[in-house]
Scaffold this motif. Structure first.
Motif, PDB file in Angstrom:
ATOM      1  N   ALA A  38       0.549  -1.275  -0.237  1.00  0.00           N
ATOM      2  CA  ALA A  38       0.044   0.059  -0.037  1.00  0.00           C
ATOM      3  C   ALA A  38       0.813   1.412   0.082  1.00  0.00           C
ATOM      4  CB  ALA A  38      -0.893  -0.124   1.269  1.00  0.00           C
ATOM      5  N   PHE A  39       2.090   0.991   0.463  1.00  0.00           N
ATOM      6  CA  PHE A  39       2.637   2.553   0.797  1.00  0.00           C
ATOM      7  C   PHE A  39       4.083   2.263   0.073  1.00  0.00           C
ATOM      8  CE2 PHE A  39       0.038   2.064   4.502  1.00  0.00           C
ATOM      9  CZ  PHE A  39      -0.887   3.237   4.210  1.00  0.00           C
ATOM     10  N   LEU A  40       4.776   3.363  -0.343  1.00  0.00           N
ATOM     11  CA  LEU A  40       6.061   3.670  -0.891  1.00  0.00           C
ATOM     12  C   LEU A  40       7.297   3.505   0.226  1.00  0.00           C
ATOM     13  CD1 LEU A  40       5.838   5.840  -3.804  1.00  0.00           C
ATOM     14  CD2 LEU A  40       5.799   3.617  -3.954  1.00  0.00           C
ATOM     15  N   ASP A  41       6.534   4.089   1.346  1.00  0.00           N
ATOM     16  CA  ASP A  41       7.583   4.292   2.585  1.00  0.00           C
ATOM     17  C   ASP A  41       7.543   2.982   3.232  1.00  0.00           C
ATOM     18  OD1 ASP A  41       9.025   5.693   4.454  1.00  0.00           O
ATOM     19  OD2 ASP A  41       7.350   7.163   4.914  1.00  0.00           O
ATOM     20  N   THR A  42       8.431   3.117   4.411  1.00  0.00           N
ATOM     21  CA  THR A  42       8.845   1.792   5.238  1.00  0.00           C
ATOM     22  C   THR A  42       8.522   2.350   6.676  1.00  0.00           C
ATOM     23  OG1 THR A  42      11.244   2.143   5.530  1.00  0.00           O
ATOM     24  CG2 THR A  42      10.334   0.732   3.679  1.00  0.00           C
ATOM     25  N   TYR A  43       8.045   1.467   7.589  1.00  0.00           N
ATOM     26  CA  TYR A  43       8.146   1.933   8.856  1.00  0.00           C
ATOM     27  C   TYR A  43       9.600   2.297   9.596  1.00  0.00           C
ATOM     28  CZ  TYR A  43       7.916   1.668  13.867  1.00  0.00           C
ATOM     29  OH  TYR A  43       8.016   2.128  15.232  1.00  0.00           O
ATOM     30  N   GLU A  44      10.619   1.521   8.976  1.00  0.00           N
ATOM     31  CA  GLU A  44      12.020   1.973   9.502  1.00  0.00           C
ATOM     32  C   GLU A  44      12.300   3.401   9.121  1.00  0.00           C
ATOM     33  OE1 GLU A  44      11.197  -1.938   9.669  1.00  0.00           O
ATOM     34  OE2 GLU A  44      11.216  -0.968   7.968  1.00  0.00           O
ATOM     35  N   LYS A  45      12.028   3.816   7.872  1.00  0.00           N
ATOM     36  CA  LYS A  45      12.249   4.974   7.039  1.00  0.00           C
ATOM     37  C   LYS A  45      11.641   6.161   7.847  1.00  0.00           C
ATOM     38  CE  LYS A  45      12.803   7.600   2.800  1.00  0.00           C
ATOM     39  NZ  LYS A  45      11.934   8.622   3.124  1.00  0.00           N
ATOM     40  N   ALA A  46      10.468   5.903   7.867  1.00  0.00           N
ATOM     41  CA  ALA A  46       9.321   6.895   8.693  1.00  0.00           C
ATOM     42  C   ALA A  46       9.843   7.282  10.134  1.00  0.00           C
ATOM     43  CB  ALA A  46       8.093   6.517   8.284  1.00  0.00           C
ATOM     44  N   ALA A  47      10.128   6.149  10.779  1.00  0.00           N
ATOM     45  CA  ALA A  47      10.411   6.396  12.094  1.00  0.00           C
ATOM     46  C   ALA A  47      11.714   6.910  12.442  1.00  0.00           C
ATOM     47  CB  ALA A  47      10.345   4.751  12.976  1.00  0.00           C
ATOM     48  N   ALA A  48      12.438   6.920  11.618  1.00  0.00           N
ATOM     49  CA  ALA A  48      13.775   7.548  11.658  1.00  0.00           C
ATOM     50  C   ALA A  48      13.803   9.318  11.225  1.00  0.00           C
ATOM     51  CB  ALA A  48      14.709   7.118  10.859  1.00  0.00           C
ATOM     52  N   GLU A  49      12.746   9.690  10.700  1.00  0.00           N
ATOM     53  CA  GLU A  49      12.467  10.960  10.295  1.00  0.00           C
ATOM     54  C   GLU A  49      12.680  11.908  11.581  1.00  0.00           C
ATOM     55  OE1 GLU A  49      12.812  12.159   7.380  1.00  0.00           O
ATOM     56  OE2 GLU A  49      12.353  10.788   6.065  1.00  0.00           O
ATOM     57  N   PRO A  50      13.012  13.045  11.470  1.00  0.00           N
ATOM     58  CA  PRO A  50      13.146  13.980  12.551  1.00  0.00           C
ATOM     59  C   PRO A  50      11.796  14.755  12.975  1.00  0.00           C
ATOM     60  CG  PRO A  50      14.297  15.077  10.879  1.00  0.00           C
ATOM     61  CD  PRO A  50      13.944  13.535  10.453  1.00  0.00           C
ATOM     62  N   ASP A  51      11.511  15.414  13.860  1.00  0.00           N
ATOM     63  CA  ASP A  51      10.239  15.804  14.185  1.00  0.00           C
ATOM     64  C   ASP A  51      10.149  16.957  13.153  1.00  0.00           C
ATOM     65  OD1 ASP A  51      10.095  14.466  16.559  1.00  0.00           O
ATOM     66  OD2 ASP A  51      10.357  15.849  17.976  1.00  0.00           O
ATOM     67  N   SER A  52      10.907  17.579  12.800  1.00  0.00           N
ATOM     68  CA  SER A  52      10.729  18.640  11.649  1.00  0.00           C
ATOM     69  C   SER A  52      10.196  18.226  10.517  1.00  0.00           C
ATOM     70  CB  SER A  52      12.117  19.379  11.406  1.00  0.00           C
ATOM     71  OG  SER A  52      12.955  18.319  10.916  1.00  0.00           O
ATOM     72  N   PHE A  53      10.467  16.745  10.237  1.00  0.00           N
ATOM     73  CA  PHE A  53       9.968  16.370   8.930  1.00  0.00           C
ATOM     74  C   PHE A  53       8.386  16.179   9.257  1.00  0.00           C
ATOM     75  CE2 PHE A  53       8.261  12.491   6.969  1.00  0.00           C
ATOM     76  CZ  PHE A  53       8.475  12.689   5.706  1.00  0.00           C
ATOM     77  N   TRP A  54       8.014  15.823  10.424  1.00  0.00           N
ATOM     78  CA  TRP A  54       6.548  15.537  10.681  1.00  0.00           C
ATOM     79  C   TRP A  54       5.793  17.056  10.773  1.00  0.00           C
ATOM     80  CZ3 TRP A  54       4.974  11.103   9.276  1.00  0.00           C
ATOM     81  CH2 TRP A  54       5.789  10.162   9.114  1.00  0.00           C
ATOM     82  N   GLN A  55       6.471  17.986  11.172  1.00  0.00           N
ATOM     83  CA  GLN A  55       6.066  19.256  11.498  1.00  0.00           C
ATOM     84  C   GLN A  55       5.619  19.882  10.141  1.00  0.00           C
ATOM     85  OE1 GLN A  55       9.094  20.852  13.893  1.00  0.00           O
ATOM     86  NE2 GLN A  55       8.262  20.063  15.980  1.00  0.00           N
ATOM     87  N   ASP A  56       6.772  19.898   9.427  1.00  0.00           N
ATOM     88  CA  ASP A  56       6.643  20.499   7.971  1.00  0.00           C
ATOM     89  C   ASP A  56       5.553  19.585   7.187  1.00  0.00           C
ATOM     90  OD1 ASP A  56       8.621  21.935   8.244  1.00  0.00           O
ATOM     91  OD2 ASP A  56      10.082  20.857   7.189  1.00  0.00           O
ATOM     92  N   ARG A  57       5.228  18.302   7.391  1.00  0.00           N
ATOM     93  CA  ARG A  57       4.210  17.398   6.816  1.00  0.00           C
ATOM     94  C   ARG A  57       2.767  17.919   7.019  1.00  0.00           C
ATOM     95  NH1 ARG A  57       4.708  11.073   5.225  1.00  0.00           N
ATOM     96  NH2 ARG A  57       2.688  10.754   4.911  1.00  0.00           N
ATOM     97  N   ALA A  58       2.807  18.032   8.421  1.00  0.00           N
ATOM     98  CA  ALA A  58       1.565  18.521   9.060  1.00  0.00           C
ATOM     99  C   ALA A  58       1.079  19.866   8.494  1.00  0.00           C
ATOM    100  CB  ALA A  58       1.382  18.462  10.442  1.00  0.00           C
TER     101      ALA A  58
END
Length: 185
Positions: A38-58
């Motif tokens: 279903a997804f191009l991403d993996t759990y391991e890659k996403a879990a390693a992203e810094p908070d700034s990645f998720w802040q920008d995404r939101a």
């Protein structure tokens, strides 16, 4: 949870300050047994992203964005039960796969409903919100891409009114696997 219906949820756009909840829901989605389909991403890659990645995404997909919007379904107890994101693709540009975009369209990505909230019409409610948002921005059609072996997702998309367009493509992770475009005209 199965006694809830789609009408019991609040479907709304994410807010920039909800980045931690966006991260948590995405990581849950990437733990799903069919995440590899279903997804191009993996759990391991996403879990390693810094908070700034998720802040920008939101922030990019929150209320007010003209090009992308992430919707969440909030259960009566406040938990996030599911999500869908819609991107606006402009006519005359190329999509993420390098193919020409012939008309303004919405592209649905990141569809996920937590298992305990499935089977009650919630996917349809999420799609309704995303499709309405895209149509308000002039999208002439809405599309999504789904792995040929992801029958659960294909069934949910058909139930929401999408149908295969006839476009089938190989996809980056596994050239032998095929991805099928579904559209809602």
């Amino acid at each position: 949870m199965t006694s809830l219906t789609s009408h019991d949820y609040t479907v709304r756009a994410v807010r920039p300050e909800e980045w931690a909840a966006v991260r948590e829901l995405r990581l849950d989605a990437l733990r799903d047994p069919v995440a590899h389909l279903a997804f191009l991403d993996t759990y391991e890659k996403a879990a390693a992203e810094p908070d700034s990645f998720w802040q920008d995404r939101a922030a990019r997909s929150a209320e007010g964005s003209a090009a992308v919007r992430q919707f969440v379904a909030e259960a009566p107890d406040g938990t996030w039960a599911g999500t869908v994101t819609v991107l606006i693709e402009e006519a005359g540009t190329e999509d993420w796969a390098g193919r020409p975009v012939e008309r303004r369209q919405g592209h649905v990505v990141g569809v996920y409903v937590r298992p305990e909230h499935r089977g009650n019409g919630l996917v349809g409610a999420l799609f309704d919100a995303g499709v309405e948002w895209a149509r308000q921005r002039g999208a002439e059609r809405i599309r999504l891409i789904v792995h040929e072996d992801n029958e659960r997702a294909q069934n949910a998309y058909r139930k929401a009114g999408f149908a295969p367009s006839g476009v089938v493509m190989s996809f980056s992770k596994d050239e032998a696997a095929k991805e099928v475009e579904f559209v809602l005209e």
